[in-house]
Motif scaffolding. Structure first.
Motif, short mmCIF file in Angstrom:
data_model
loop_
_atom_site.label_atom_id
_atom_site.label_comp_id
_atom_site.label_asym_id
_atom_site.label_seq_id
_atom_site.Cartn_x
_atom_site.Cartn_y
_atom_site.Cartn_z
N LEU A 138 71.15 -66.02 8.40
CA LEU A 138 72.34 -66.78 8.81
C LEU A 138 73.11 -66.87 8.14
O LEU A 138 74.01 -66.81 7.67
CB LEU A 138 72.01 -68.45 8.97
CG LEU A 138 72.74 -69.17 9.35
CD1 LEU A 138 72.68 -68.58 10.75
CD2 LEU A 138 72.27 -70.37 8.97
N ALA A 146 74.66 -63.23 8.18
CA ALA A 146 76.03 -63.24 9.30
C ALA A 146 77.08 -64.35 8.74
O ALA A 146 78.53 -64.25 9.87
CB ALA A 146 75.29 -63.76 10.07
N PHE A 147 77.11 -65.04 7.92
CA PHE A 147 78.17 -65.64 7.46
C PHE A 147 79.30 -65.31 7.39
O PHE A 147 79.60 -64.75 6.30
CB PHE A 147 77.75 -67.14 6.86
CG PHE A 147 78.88 -67.74 7.48
CD1 PHE A 147 77.61 -68.79 8.25
CD2 PHE A 147 80.06 -68.32 7.39
CE1 PHE A 147 78.54 -70.12 8.69
CE2 PHE A 147 80.85 -69.62 7.15
CZ PHE A 147 80.09 -70.93 8.79
N LEU A 205 78.68 -57.76 8.23
CA LEU A 205 78.33 -59.24 8.99
C LEU A 205 76.79 -59.09 9.37
O LEU A 205 76.64 -58.33 9.86
CB LEU A 205 78.76 -59.97 9.88
CG LEU A 205 80.36 -60.01 9.38
CD1 LEU A 205 80.82 -60.48 10.68
CD2 LEU A 205 80.28 -61.08 8.38
N GLY A 206 75.79 -59.74 8.88
CA GLY A 206 74.94 -59.42 9.10
C GLY A 206 74.17 -59.93 11.21
O GLY A 206 75.50 -60.42 11.28
N ILE A 207 73.42 -59.38 12.02
CA ILE A 207 72.97 -59.93 12.79
C ILE A 207 71.98 -60.32 13.32
O ILE A 207 71.08 -60.22 12.36
CB ILE A 207 73.40 -58.98 13.94
CG1 ILE A 207 75.11 -58.41 14.27
CG2 ILE A 207 72.88 -59.05 15.53
CD1 ILE A 207 75.84 -57.10 14.86
#
Lengths: 342, 352
Positions: free
Chosen positions: A254, A257-258, A268-270
């Motif tokens: 999380l 992803a931010f 960005l992480g997914i």
């Protein structure tokens, strides 16, 4: 040890639906200390609003607390009747800033009249005393005092939100529950609201439970926080701990992803997949289908919140809590070296 | 239409005013209500393969700008040029061609897909309208491109059977299936959760890089815009107040409003001490606001000259950036108001 302000212990909340019992909150535990700002972060539908409603006795008709306890200043409140909630808690002990406050003010009553009514129901303050207190609160949240007698439509969105905050504060509660208080506002307005919430904090007289999907608001304004995923609390700790040493896979992902304005070039992480709908008893980790580190055990039983690295103040509900962060860091080492350094 | 090497989509001094509702009394007294100046002199140019963002708070006119670009509103004044051709002179055929080439992605995927059409039907429709063959092949291709795998699994689903992230992918597929030259995206991720938002942002920025497509990306959320766009235009009350390449804008915003906007974005780091905004008040209503800088009532650097409309000038030392603020040029007793970008002059004060 002092008594916590609000405490949830193995709390389970279920809603009765046409398809059976839907578990919105499963075995959740956390504590909020006196005059502490506490953030609860999660995606929509993860049960964070349900927790606040349970704490205020405001669950929908088909919802009820099926297990666990909620304590306010040491007293169990999960079995309170409507009357007890009204007499003992609401507004004067725990007040609530709802999502979309613009719609929560009565459009036909002046703000001062609404305050007088709240005071009449919940305290024995006279009307004048109530309005006088509201005036003081208007000053604190940055609204002109003389506008307490305005109607809601005379305020802009941000001012209405601040008027609601003033109403939530004027009976001097010990706990303020803010459910996505700024989601409907623009970013500058949001910043103004948090500026005032932060000023109120400096007096040290009030604690806050901040419910939001925006992890950066929690990082900026809270002392401690919990991360929730599909009804389960994933991880709890101080904001610094969660920021630097997240140990639950969901928290790690999380955070990645931010979007961070300081690093617009960072990838960005997914997080793959979607949170599940939990029907009946939840005897598995709700993050298992989305988790890259899942092991068969995660399907078979629900992990409980256990301290990580022996730190009692940092409980994580993951079977692999001691190893995931290291694995993640090893996998991303190259990325970190080439520019994702934070 | 003729081809031309300039920008794909361009507006010149575009204005869109709305009438307010008039009561019968107003009509009888022949009273003219003041107009709502939703878009007020916007000049932007989108080159091919470029993605530009327009950011601003709610009510600043960004959605009106998008709808006017799309041809859904008739501009009050000014021009929209598509590959150098004025859309005001378009005939039926030109419009059809324009609409094939300019596609839109809406904010709310739950509302913008027909609930009674399957995904296959939704994607088929534009192809039929434009008489394009090999329908099935194209549909499968595009679903793969938006990472809805395997495509067969999704073809016969209805929107209600899909999650918000999946639906937004379908919206993107619908916009891309005609191989347009321009995509207009209106807050495409604001309804989605953070975990899904990241994947849609990544997808959009990949697709824009891979395919031959330019994009206007409209949003109120600076942190998402900066992931997708090469260039950002900051909009306030109907006007563009600053335009700059993304990284330059974020590092060194020139206009006081851009500065305030950037400073107000929360940073996901508990140790970073950002400080709260010092800006007071609210955005005005864009009704009959006349001349002058739109931001002057809230501006910390307000001067007397701000009663006049600032020129949209090049920033000294960097001709890739433009700003509309009196702080950045000298005022040798000029009085005229203009949106034109005349020769640049020395900045008299540097902000902060």
């Amino acid at each position: 040890m002092t008594t916590p302000l609000l405490e949830a212990e193995n709390l389970t909340v279920q809603y009765e639906t046409a398809n059976g019992m839907l578990t919105a909150v499963s075995d959740a535990s956390f504590t909020i200390n006196t005059s502490e700002y506490f953030g609860l972060v999660g995606e929509s539908g993860c049960g964070k609003s349900t927790i606040t409603k349970a704490a205020l006795g405001g669950l929908d008709d088909n919802g009820r607390i099926t297990a666990g306890k909620i304590r306010y200043k040491g007293e169990e409140i999960q079995d309170y009747t409507e009357k007890e909630f009204n007499e003992k808690l609401r507004w004067k002990e725990i007040s609530w800033i709802p999502q979309g406050s613009m719609n929560s003010l009565d459009p036909l009553q002046r703000i001062s009249e609404q305050a007088a009514m709240i005071a009449r129901v919940h305290t024995d303050l006279s009307k004048d005393e109530a309005v006088e207190r509201l005036r003081e609160m208007f000053d604190i949240v940055g609204l002109p005092k003389e506008r307490v007698t305005d109607y809601p439509h005379q305020f802009s969105g941000g001012m209405q939100q601040r008027a609601v905050i003033a109403l939530a504060l004027f009976l001097r509660p010990s706990l303020l529950i803010a459910d996505e208080p700024t989601t409907a506002l623009d970013v500058i307005m949001q910043d103004q609201v948090f500026k005032y919430l932060n000023e109120i904090k400096q007096d040290g007289e009030i604690g806050m439970l901040l419910i939001t999907h925006d992890i950066s608001l929690v990082f900026e304004s809270c002392d401690r926080m919990s991360v929730m995923h599909a009804g389960q609390i994933s991880e709890t700790g101080t904001v610094e701990t969660i920021y630097e040493e997240p140990h639950h896979p969901y928290t790690i992902l999380l955070k990645e992803a931010f979007p961070d304005l300081r690093y617009p070039d960072r990838e960005l992480g997914i997080i793959e997949g979607n949170p599940p709908q939990n029907m009946g008893e939840v005897d598995y980790c709700t993050f298992v289908d989305r988790c890259p580190w899942a092991v068969p055990e995660c399907q078979e039983q629900a992990p409980s919140l256990e301290p990580v690295g022996g730190d009692e103040d940092h409980p994580v509900s993951c079977f692999r809590r001691e190893e995931v962060l290291e694995e993640y860091r090893a996998e991303n080492e190259t990325v970190a070296q080439t520019g994702g350094d934070q | 239409m003729t081809e031309n090497a300039g920008p794909v989509l361009e507006t010149q001094n575009l204005e869109k005013y709305f009438d307010q509702s008039t009561s019968i009394i107003d009509t009888l007294l022949r009273r003219e209500n003041e107009k709502v100046q939703a878009v007020d002199g916007v000049s932007i140019a989108l080159d091919s393969n470029e993605s530009q963002g327009v950011i601003g708070e709610s009510g600043c006119g960004k959605t009106t700008l998008l709808k006017t670009l799309m041809g859904l509103y008739q501009p009050t004044n000014g021009k929209i040029l598509f590959k150098g051709n004025d859309t005001a002179e378009f005939g039926r055929k030109d419009w059809k061609e324009f609409r094939r080439n300019v596609q839109i992605i809406f904010q709310d995927p739950f509302d913008s897909l027909d609930p009674k059409l399957t995904i296959r039907e939704t994607l088929e429709e534009p192809l039929k309208i434009h008489n394009i063959s090999n329908v099935d092949e194209r549909i499968v291709d595009i679903l793969e491109q938006v990472e809805l795998n395997p495509p067969e699994k999704y073809l016969d689903r209805f929107p209600r059977q899909m999650s918000g992230g999946e639906l937004q992918r379908v919206s993107i597929a619908r916009a891309l299936i005609l191989e347009p030259e321009v995509i207009l995206a209106d807050e495409p991720v604001s309804m989605l959760d953070v975990s899904t938002q990241a994947s849609i942002l990544n997808l959009l920025s990949e697709l824009v890089d891979e395919l031959d497509v330019s994009m206007f990306y409209i949003s109120h959320d600076l942190s998402t815009v900066s992931y997708v766009c090469d260039r950002i235009n900051v909009m306030y009350l109907g006007r563009i107040v600053e335009s700059a390449p993304t990284s330059e804008l974020l590092e060194d915003p020139q206009h006081p409003y851009s500065q305030a906007l950037i400073d107000a974005v929360p940073i996901p780091d508990p140790k970073y001490n950002r400080g709260y905004t010092t800006l007071e008040g609210d955005v005005q209503n864009p009704v009959g606001i006349g001349d002058g800088c739109r931001f002057r009532d809230r501006c910390p650097d307000r001067m007397d000259v701000c009663e006049q409309t600032p020129k949209f000038i090049d920033v000294e030392s960097d001709d890739d950036r433009k700003v509309a603020c009196h702080l950045y040029y000298d005022h040798p007793q000029h009085t005229e108001t203009a949106h034109t970008d005349e020769e640049q002059q020395e900045p008299e004060v540097s902000a902060q």
